[in-house]
Design a protein around this motif. Structure first.
Motif, PDB file in Angstrom:
ATOM      1  N   HIS A 237       0.810  -1.224   0.000  1.00 39.70           N
ATOM      2  CA  HIS A 237       0.000   0.000   0.000  1.00 39.70           C
ATOM      3  C   HIS A 237       0.843   1.273   0.000  1.00 39.70           C
ATOM      4  O   HIS A 237       0.388   2.324   0.448  1.00 39.70           O
ATOM      5  CB  HIS A 237      -1.014  -0.056   1.147  1.00 39.70           C
ATOM      6  N   LEU A 238       2.063   1.159  -0.508  1.00 38.82           N
ATOM      7  CA  LEU A 238       2.845   2.379  -0.734  1.00 38.82           C
ATOM      8  C   LEU A 238       2.097   3.216  -1.762  1.00 38.82           C
ATOM      9  O   LEU A 238       1.681   2.714  -2.802  1.00 38.82           O
ATOM     10  CB  LEU A 238       4.238   2.029  -1.266  1.00 38.82           C
ATOM     11  N   PRO A 239       1.902   4.507  -1.484  1.00 36.36           N
ATOM     12  CA  PRO A 239       1.119   5.343  -2.395  1.00 36.36           C
ATOM     13  C   PRO A 239       1.941   5.770  -3.616  1.00 36.36           C
ATOM     14  O   PRO A 239       3.057   6.250  -3.484  1.00 36.36           O
ATOM     15  CB  PRO A 239       0.764   6.556  -1.524  1.00 36.36           C
ATOM     16  N   LEU A 240       1.363   5.568  -4.800  1.00 37.62           N
ATOM     17  CA  LEU A 240       2.056   5.954  -6.027  1.00 37.62           C
ATOM     18  C   LEU A 240       1.355   7.096  -6.756  1.00 37.62           C
ATOM     19  O   LEU A 240       1.815   7.553  -7.779  1.00 37.62           O
ATOM     20  CB  LEU A 240       2.159   4.757  -6.975  1.00 37.62           C
ATOM     21  N   GLY A 241       0.224   7.539  -6.253  1.00 35.87           N
ATOM     22  CA  GLY A 241      -0.489   8.632  -6.927  1.00 35.87           C
ATOM     23  C   GLY A 241      -1.937   8.642  -6.494  1.00 35.87           C
ATOM     24  O   GLY A 241      -2.607   7.606  -6.521  1.00 35.87           O
ATOM     25  N   GLU A 242      -2.424   9.802  -6.035  1.00 35.73           N
ATOM     26  CA  GLU A 242      -3.753   9.838  -5.432  1.00 35.73           C
ATOM     27  C   GLU A 242      -4.879   9.670  -6.440  1.00 35.73           C
ATOM     28  O   GLU A 242      -6.004   9.350  -6.066  1.00 35.73           O
ATOM     29  CB  GLU A 242      -3.920  11.142  -4.659  1.00 35.73           C
ATOM     30  N   ASP A 243      -4.578   9.869  -7.717  1.00 37.99           N
ATOM     31  CA  ASP A 243      -5.643   9.708  -8.705  1.00 37.99           C
ATOM     32  C   ASP A 243      -5.629   8.298  -9.308  1.00 37.99           C
ATOM     33  O   ASP A 243      -6.261   8.040 -10.318  1.00 37.99           O
ATOM     34  CB  ASP A 243      -5.513  10.765  -9.805  1.00 37.99           C
ATOM     35  N   GLY A 244      -4.944   7.388  -8.668  1.00 37.27           N
ATOM     36  CA  GLY A 244      -4.848   6.016  -9.187  1.00 37.27           C
ATOM     37  C   GLY A 244      -6.080   5.199  -8.854  1.00 37.27           C
ATOM     38  O   GLY A 244      -7.037   5.698  -8.248  1.00 37.27           O
ATOM     39  N   PRO A 245      -6.079   3.926  -9.234  1.00 37.01           N
ATOM     40  CA  PRO A 245      -7.238   3.062  -8.984  1.00 37.01           C
ATOM     41  C   PRO A 245      -7.496   2.874  -7.489  1.00 37.01           C
ATOM     42  O   PRO A 245      -6.577   2.926  -6.684  1.00 37.01           O
ATOM     43  CB  PRO A 245      -6.835   1.729  -9.632  1.00 37.01           C
ATOM     44  N   THR A 246      -8.764   2.659  -7.150  1.00 38.21           N
ATOM     45  CA  THR A 246      -9.130   2.428  -5.748  1.00 38.21           C
ATOM     46  C   THR A 246      -8.589   1.080  -5.299  1.00 38.21           C
ATOM     47  O   THR A 246      -8.660   0.088  -6.026  1.00 38.21           O
ATOM     48  CB  THR A 246     -10.660   2.439  -5.593  1.00 38.21           C
ATOM     49  N   CYS A 247      -8.051   1.073  -4.082  1.00 34.91           N
ATOM     50  CA  CYS A 247      -7.414  -0.140  -3.558  1.00 34.91           C
ATOM     51  C   CYS A 247      -8.366  -0.832  -2.579  1.00 34.91           C
ATOM     52  O   CYS A 247      -9.260  -0.200  -2.020  1.00 34.91           O
ATOM     53  CB  CYS A 247      -6.128   0.256  -2.846  1.00 34.91           C
ATOM     54  N   VAL A 248      -8.140  -2.116  -2.347  1.00 29.91           N
ATOM     55  CA  VAL A 248      -8.961  -2.842  -1.369  1.00 29.91           C
ATOM     56  C   VAL A 248      -8.825  -2.254   0.032  1.00 29.91           C
ATOM     57  O   VAL A 248      -9.703  -2.452   0.872  1.00 29.91           O
ATOM     58  CB  VAL A 248      -8.584  -4.346  -1.304  1.00 29.91           C
ATOM     59  N   CYS A 249      -7.726  -1.510   0.276  1.00 33.94           N
ATOM     60  CA  CYS A 249      -7.530  -0.921   1.612  1.00 33.94           C
ATOM     61  C   CYS A 249      -8.371   0.337   1.797  1.00 33.94           C
ATOM     62  O   CYS A 249      -8.428   0.882   2.890  1.00 33.94           O
ATOM     63  CB  CYS A 249      -6.058  -0.621   1.853  1.00 33.94           C
ATOM     64  N   GLY A 250      -8.999   0.817   0.715  1.00 32.32           N
ATOM     65  CA  GLY A 250      -9.831   2.015   0.829  1.00 32.32           C
ATOM     66  C   GLY A 250      -9.159   3.257   0.271  1.00 32.32           C
ATOM     67  O   GLY A 250      -9.830   4.247  -0.008  1.00 32.32           O
ATOM     68  N   GLU A 251      -7.839   3.228   0.146  1.00 36.95           N
ATOM     69  CA  GLU A 251      -7.118   4.370  -0.428  1.00 36.95           C
ATOM     70  C   GLU A 251      -7.078   4.231  -1.952  1.00 36.95           C
ATOM     71  O   GLU A 251      -7.593   3.256  -2.515  1.00 36.95           O
ATOM     72  CB  GLU A 251      -5.689   4.412   0.130  1.00 36.95           C
ATOM     73  N   SER A 252      -6.442   5.210  -2.597  1.00 34.22           N
ATOM     74  CA  SER A 252      -6.292   5.161  -4.053  1.00 34.22           C
ATOM     75  C   SER A 252      -4.815   5.162  -4.414  1.00 34.22           C
ATOM     76  O   SER A 252      -4.000   5.758  -3.709  1.00 34.22           O
ATOM     77  CB  SER A 252      -6.938   6.378  -4.707  1.00 34.22           C
ATOM     78  N   GLY A 253      -4.510   4.494  -5.524  1.00 36.90           N
ATOM     79  CA  GLY A 253      -3.171   4.590  -6.082  1.00 36.90           C
ATOM     80  C   GLY A 253      -2.103   3.801  -5.352  1.00 36.90           C
ATOM     81  O   GLY A 253      -0.910   4.083  -5.477  1.00 36.90           O
ATOM     82  N   CYS A 254      -2.476   2.764  -4.572  1.00 37.47           N
ATOM     83  CA  CYS A 254      -1.473   1.923  -3.911  1.00 37.47           C
ATOM     84  C   CYS A 254      -0.735   1.070  -4.957  1.00 37.47           C
ATOM     85  O   CYS A 254      -1.294   0.742  -6.006  1.00 37.47           O
ATOM     86  CB  CYS A 254      -2.131   0.978  -2.911  1.00 37.47           C
ATOM     87  N   LEU A 255       0.495   0.671  -4.613  1.00 36.35           N
ATOM     88  CA  LEU A 255       1.267  -0.211  -5.496  1.00 36.35           C
ATOM     89  C   LEU A 255       0.457  -1.446  -5.888  1.00 36.35           C
ATOM     90  O   LEU A 255       0.408  -1.829  -7.056  1.00 36.35           O
ATOM     91  CB  LEU A 255       2.565  -0.641  -4.785  1.00 36.35           C
ATOM     92  N   GLU A 256      -0.198  -2.065  -4.899  1.00 35.45           N
ATOM     93  CA  GLU A 256      -0.945  -3.300  -5.184  1.00 35.45           C
ATOM     94  C   GLU A 256      -2.172  -3.036  -6.055  1.00 35.45           C
ATOM     95  O   GLU A 256      -2.558  -3.889  -6.861  1.00 35.45           O
ATOM     96  CB  GLU A 256      -1.357  -3.974  -3.877  1.00 35.45           C
ATOM     97  N   ALA A 257      -2.788  -1.849  -5.901  1.00 36.63           N
ATOM     98  CA  ALA A 257      -3.962  -1.522  -6.722  1.00 36.63           C
ATOM     99  C   ALA A 257      -3.574  -1.437  -8.193  1.00 36.63           C
ATOM    100  O   ALA A 257      -4.348  -1.798  -9.084  1.00 36.63           O
ATOM    101  CB  ALA A 257      -4.580  -0.212  -6.254  1.00 36.63           C
TER     102      ALA A 257
END
Ligand SMILES: [Zn+2]
Length: 394
Positions: A237-257
């Motif tokens: 869940h390292l953030p790579l960009g806030e406009d990225g895809p929604t992640c299962v963790c609830g945030e957006s733009g995570c590496l895994e997303a």
């Protein structure tokens, strides 16, 4: 249950050396560990008396007295278990962590931890009986996603819905009647590389595990590093960009997303539906859905859209690695867990980003390679995981 733990530091060093390097003569053991002849004799006699070490025939003569080889006792038998979202794989190893027998079976982890751990226990026990082993020395278990070492359980496991805080370690220990240790699969794979793969050659390396759950195993100074709360290397869940895809963790733009299997499939579905890939659209129409294997097959068949998806993912992984490499200065980076056939597409792109963006001192001699161990890395690593605990003193 017979606990075959070493009684002191010298004994622990002896059994670990025999685990890692195989049968050795007394002279070799004394030289390698810097033990005096008398200490070595006393400690080896104790280990032999307790069945942890046994004689393995004559050693090659170095001149002078004939010496015999020593090896770990035939009663030292570990089990390794690796749980993946769609299957469970188990093995039984000897003390040197050579796989004696293994079995794999499709499972759906969404059926819950009781059913899956129960089936894994049955598979291990079947191998134990077939091999004629009265009791196991220990069992190591690798799970996808974060694991609390203290609780012996998954924590917020996106790849294991319903497994939160289920006592995996205690379930295996109770059912198999031996010590059990649980860790995340990236750590287990790193231990497998350390024991039998390219990780044997370096003291400091990173193992980046791709797939459903993304994580990184860190071996620093020859030891797996877990951090203060056993979450070191949890890079999903390292953030790579806030406009990225929604992640299962609830945030957006995570590496895994972006780069996890689910993210790759979502991007492939979008490409298929938007008419950017006839290949992916064809596979979607035929099967009604897409898996990461479909996307990989499309890429290896030459589909430009699928190849672009993997290259974009690799660039993002590469950027994360630039940070990790400059921070940890590893001797090597091993990449594992990629879908079949696309490892080399990923590797080329990851290398290009890492070598271009990292400080020359950190990457001057640092190889970035694909793991070449296949499925056995996790099994050997899981066995090594529990052997680390059993072969510690106390
Ligand atoms: Zn996330």
């Amino acid at each position: 249950m017979v606990l075959v733990r070493p009684e002191n530091t010298q004994q622990a060093r002896l059994v670990r050396l025999l685990r890692d390097d195989g049968p050795r003569s007394r002279v070799e053991l004394g030289d390698a560990l810097g033990l005096s002849r008398s200490t070595l004799t006393v400690e080896l006699e104790r280990l032999v008396a307790r069945g942890l070490v046994e004689t393995a025939g004559p050693a090659a003569s170095r001149g002078g007295r004939r010496s015999s080889l020593l090896r770990l006792g035939g009663g030292v038998r570990f089990a390794g278990v690796v749980v993946a979202p769609d299957r469970v794989t188990v093995a039984v190893t000897d003390g040197e962590l050579n796989v004696l027998a293994e079995a794999t079976e499709p499972v759906d982890v969404r059926t819950g931890p009781e059913a899956v751990t129960g089936r894994a226990v049955e598979l291990v026990d079947k191998l134990r009986v077939e091999l004629g082993i009265p009791e196991l020395t220990g069992v190591g278990i690798g799970l996808p996603g974060p694991v609390s070492a203290e609780a012996g359980a998954s924590v917020a496991p996106t790849a294991l819905p319903g497994w939160q805080r289920f006592p995996v370690r205690d379930a295996f220990a109770t059912e198999l009647g031996c010590p059990a240790v649980v860790d995340n699969d990236a750590n287990v794979l790193a231990l497998g590389e350390q024991h039998t793969g390219i990780g044997r050659t370096v003291e400091d390396f990173l193992y980046v595990k791709l797939g459903t759950a993304i994580a990184c195993g860190l071996v620093l100074g020859g030891t797996l590093y877990r951090g203060a709360t056993s979450s070191a290397g949890d890079i999903a869940h390292l953030p790579l960009g806030e406009d990225g895809p929604t992640c299962v963790c609830g945030e957006s733009g995570c590496l895994e997303a972006y780069c996890g299997d689910a993210g790759l499939v979502a991007a492939a579905l979008a490409a298929a539906r938007a008419g950017r890939s006839a290949e992916l659209a064809g596979r979607l129409a035929a099967a009604g859905t897409l898996t990461v294997r479909d996307v990989a097959a499309a890429a290896t068949a030459g589909d430009p859209a699928a190849q672009t998806l993997f290259r974009d993912a690799a660039r993002r992984i590469g950027r994360v690695l630039v940070g990790l490499v400059s921070f940890f200065n590893p001797g090597i980076v091993v990449i594992g867990g990629a879908a079949d056939g696309i490892g080399h597409i990923l590797l080329a792109e990851i290398r290009s980003v890492v070598y271009r963006r990292s400080a020359p001192l950190a990457t001057g001699t640092m190889p970035v390679v694909l793991s070449d161990l296949g499925g056995r890395a996790g099994l050997v690593g899981a066995a090594r995981l529990v052997s680390e605990q059993v072969f510690a003193t106390g």
